[in-house]
Scaffold this motif. Sequence first.
Motif, mmCIF file in Angstrom:
data_model
loop_
_atom_site.group_PDB
_atom_site.id
_atom_site.type_symbol
_atom_site.label_atom_id
_atom_site.label_comp_id
_atom_site.label_asym_id
_atom_site.label_seq_id
_atom_site.Cartn_x
_atom_site.Cartn_y
_atom_site.Cartn_z
ATOM 1 N N ASN A 119 8.319 4.320 29.401
ATOM 2 C CA ASN A 119 8.081 5.614 28.759
ATOM 3 C C ASN A 119 7.346 5.443 27.432
ATOM 4 O O ASN A 119 6.459 6.232 27.098
ATOM 5 C CB ASN A 119 9.406 6.347 28.536
ATOM 6 N N LEU A 120 7.725 4.419 26.679
ATOM 7 C CA LEU A 120 7.038 4.165 25.416
ATOM 8 C C LEU A 120 5.601 3.718 25.647
ATOM 9 O O LEU A 120 4.688 4.117 24.912
ATOM 10 C CB LEU A 120 7.789 3.101 24.611
ATOM 11 N N LEU A 121 5.374 2.909 26.673
ATOM 12 C CA LEU A 121 4.012 2.491 27.015
ATOM 13 C C LEU A 121 3.132 3.711 27.273
ATOM 14 O O LEU A 121 2.004 3.804 26.769
ATOM 15 C CB LEU A 121 4.044 1.583 28.240
ATOM 16 N N VAL A 122 3.649 4.642 28.052
ATOM 17 C CA VAL A 122 2.898 5.861 28.373
ATOM 18 C C VAL A 122 2.638 6.679 27.114
ATOM 19 O O VAL A 122 1.509 7.114 26.844
ATOM 20 C CB VAL A 122 3.650 6.699 29.417
ATOM 21 N N THR A 126 12.358 7.103 17.526
ATOM 22 C CA THR A 126 12.222 6.183 16.394
ATOM 23 C C THR A 126 11.054 5.228 16.612
ATOM 24 O O THR A 126 10.272 4.962 15.689
ATOM 25 C CB THR A 126 13.524 5.382 16.204
ATOM 26 N N ALA A 127 10.901 4.722 17.829
ATOM 27 C CA ALA A 127 9.794 3.806 18.131
ATOM 28 C C ALA A 127 8.450 4.503 17.940
ATOM 29 O O ALA A 127 7.501 3.908 17.398
ATOM 30 C CB ALA A 127 9.926 3.267 19.551
ATOM 31 N N LEU A 128 8.347 5.754 18.379
ATOM 32 C CA LEU A 128 7.097 6.502 18.191
ATOM 33 C C LEU A 128 6.792 6.688 16.712
ATOM 34 O O LEU A 128 5.642 6.560 16.273
ATOM 35 C CB LEU A 128 7.189 7.861 18.884
ATOM 36 N N GLU A 129 7.828 6.995 15.937
ATOM 37 C CA GLU A 129 7.636 7.167 14.492
ATOM 38 C C GLU A 129 7.218 5.850 13.840
ATOM 39 O O GLU A 129 6.332 5.826 12.972
ATOM 40 C CB GLU A 129 8.933 7.669 13.860
ATOM 41 N N LEU A 130 7.842 4.747 14.255
ATOM 42 C CA LEU A 130 7.499 3.442 13.680
ATOM 43 C C LEU A 130 6.056 3.057 13.984
ATOM 44 O O LEU A 130 5.375 2.446 13.157
ATOM 45 C CB LEU A 130 8.453 2.371 14.211
ATOM 46 N N ALA A 131 5.594 3.390 15.185
ATOM 47 C CA ALA A 131 4.201 3.101 15.545
ATOM 48 C C ALA A 131 3.246 3.843 14.627
ATOM 49 O O ALA A 131 2.260 3.271 14.129
ATOM 50 C CB ALA A 131 3.955 3.480 17.002
ATOM 51 N N LEU A 190 3.339 -2.969 15.553
ATOM 52 C CA LEU A 190 4.728 -2.672 15.917
ATOM 53 C C LEU A 190 5.081 -3.491 17.148
ATOM 54 O O LEU A 190 4.379 -3.443 18.155
ATOM 55 C CB LEU A 190 4.919 -1.178 16.234
ATOM 56 N N SER A 191 6.162 -4.229 17.075
ATOM 57 C CA SER A 191 6.678 -4.924 18.257
ATOM 58 C C SER A 191 8.078 -4.403 18.540
ATOM 59 O O SER A 191 8.909 -4.307 17.641
ATOM 60 C CB SER A 191 6.703 -6.440 18.041
ATOM 61 N N VAL A 192 8.305 -4.036 19.807
ATOM 62 C CA VAL A 192 9.600 -3.521 20.232
ATOM 63 C C VAL A 192 10.189 -4.515 21.227
ATOM 64 O O VAL A 192 9.589 -4.792 22.268
ATOM 65 C CB VAL A 192 9.475 -2.128 20.886
ATOM 66 N N PHE A 193 11.363 -5.046 20.926
ATOM 67 C CA PHE A 193 12.014 -6.050 21.766
ATOM 68 C C PHE A 193 13.245 -5.444 22.431
ATOM 69 O O PHE A 193 14.200 -5.064 21.744
ATOM 70 C CB PHE A 193 12.443 -7.260 20.931
ATOM 71 N N PHE A 194 13.224 -5.337 23.762
ATOM 72 C CA PHE A 194 14.401 -4.929 24.525
ATOM 73 C C PHE A 194 15.115 -6.199 24.982
ATOM 74 O O PHE A 194 14.512 -7.034 25.663
ATOM 75 C CB PHE A 194 13.993 -4.076 25.728
#
Length: 644
Positions: free
Chosen positions: A282-285, A249-254, A373-377
């Motif tokens: 993993n998302l950073l990569v 989902t994060a990849l798609e949102l980017a 896109l900002s992803v907050f863990f």
Amino acid sequence: MIVYEASKQEFLNHVDQDELVTHILDVFEQKLGHTSESEIRSWDNSMLHMYRVLNDEEIPNDAGVAIEYKIPYTSKRVDFLLSGYDGENDHVVIVELKQWSEVEKVEGKEAIVKTALNRGLREVAHPSYQAWSYSALIEDYNENVQEQSIKLQPCAYLHNYRRTKHDALTDEYYDYYLNLAPVYTKGDVAKLRGFIKKHIKYGDQKEVLYQIEQGRIRPSKSLQDSLTSMLQGNDEFIMIDDQKVFYETALELAERAVQTDTKQVMIVEGGPGTGKSVMAINLLVAMSNKSLTCQYVTKNSAPRNVYSTKLKGDFKKTRIDNLFKGSGSYTDTEENELDVLIVDEAHRLNEKSGMFQNLGENQVKEVIHTSKLSVFFIDENQRVTLKDVGNIEMIKGFAEEYGAELTYGELASQFRCDGSDGYIAWLDDVLQIRETANVNDMSIDYDFRVFSDPHEMKQELMQKNKLNNKSRIVAGYCWDWPKDQRNKTDYHDIEIEEHDFSISWNLGNTDTWAIDEESIHEAGCIHTSQGLEFDYVGVIIGDDLRYENGEVVTDHTKRAKSDQSLRGIKKRLKEDPEEAQKLADRIIRNTYRTLMTRGQKGCFVYCTDKELEHYLRERLKREKEYNEMINEELKVAEKRIGYK
């Protein structure tokens, strides 16, 4: 851990006599606790279908059958396993069973489908991916599987699913995982039998299942040790279930944010051990490989310093500096200057930035402002200072202010603390953070010990540390850290006089206490350990956490003067004493919760307050007695259902 184990013939007999689900339920409740009516119905339904599949003379009667195998170091369970021998190798067929009757293809996300769950359509991992990922996890963590070359053969069986001519489930889009783990549907009994008979020609009298059950668990992978390989493009960690869904989902949102110029905000909530940092890296990569400008952001410098040190010599310093940033780096940036910002430990974000807290407006707002896109863990139960303002409502508020589309997800416990939701829930109950169902049930595999002598605790940790330099001592911030002594290992800040015990805080002239070879002789604090993981952690609990009149109480006045976590509490106490006291109480409990979940394999504790020590020992005693009772009841249940 296996809930139900039998030979094929015993399994057939139990189904034929309509006893199987009763047998499963008896042992399940002993080992794992209560389950839902829907899961009981799924056993009733699915096991009838597996009965039909296995009711074949060419499948050996003494092949092993296991139901509900809990994968070590995770909270995940495999539905059905069948063990045997093909003439050359031991094999275990892994069957992921699904009640699904419909599937929709999801474009743009690897190995993700939509299906009807919980009264609505939900994105989930493709059954073939799920079966394969479970198989890969067992291979990763079970030493017997590795050393004895036990071959694992995953597949999925959707026995209610009617396949159509151009079916989404078997669309060529999913071919890679369909080849790793074939999927069988309604009408495929003969095909599934063929898959089983290809790998299991002779029975093993459950011996292979025994080897899997008894296999020593190899230590869990460490993010800091795997980072270099990950940045070189290697898949070090297998993402499972919701992890995989949120990652895709994060990849798609980017992609959506960049292509449509629509600002996106994603929140991923999860407690200790849910794999937030693994997902973040993993998302950073992945984002970098897609030529997106992407940075990994943390407030706490400890993980960034460890990562940078681990990466030295493999990557140029400029590249590392461009990848890993502090949360105060965005006070003077243009809107949408970067494609993606991935914020780990988002609960640690502050309002102001800079050494004197005089820069910027709000770090949450600045991250959203700077990125498409900002992803907050985030885990709000790990806010450990008064300055920590990161919370879900604040993120939602600034997302709305910027007109961003918001996506939310929640992760379940996975890798840390033996993958045990039970330990974390037990700890929350013990620390009286929240009441949980895990009053007496921690985890039979997690090594939690209470020491009366800090020398003994340190000695035990030093022995553990000799193996791989992955054991550390940490402490609550109840002892000062004088500025003029911070670089002297022979100056012992922490002193426990009744035991003639003393130890230095982590040295001020190193940023990598978590991996320094000699730092087993120093005590880290919340700021040098949060966001990192060890095999074993020893926690010195100071006088800020005590046990009085039947309750765990906190006392912010016992914190060291040099501690910045509660800076400003005196002013707040004058303005609103009740609210300030609640805030200080929460920070102290969160601090110890965080420290006591840094160990993947075990947590050792020494308490300066002897009443707290007695309380913890009593909780451990109750946990032990509870498990002994469960084990006795389990033996009775196993004997009744014919376990050998």
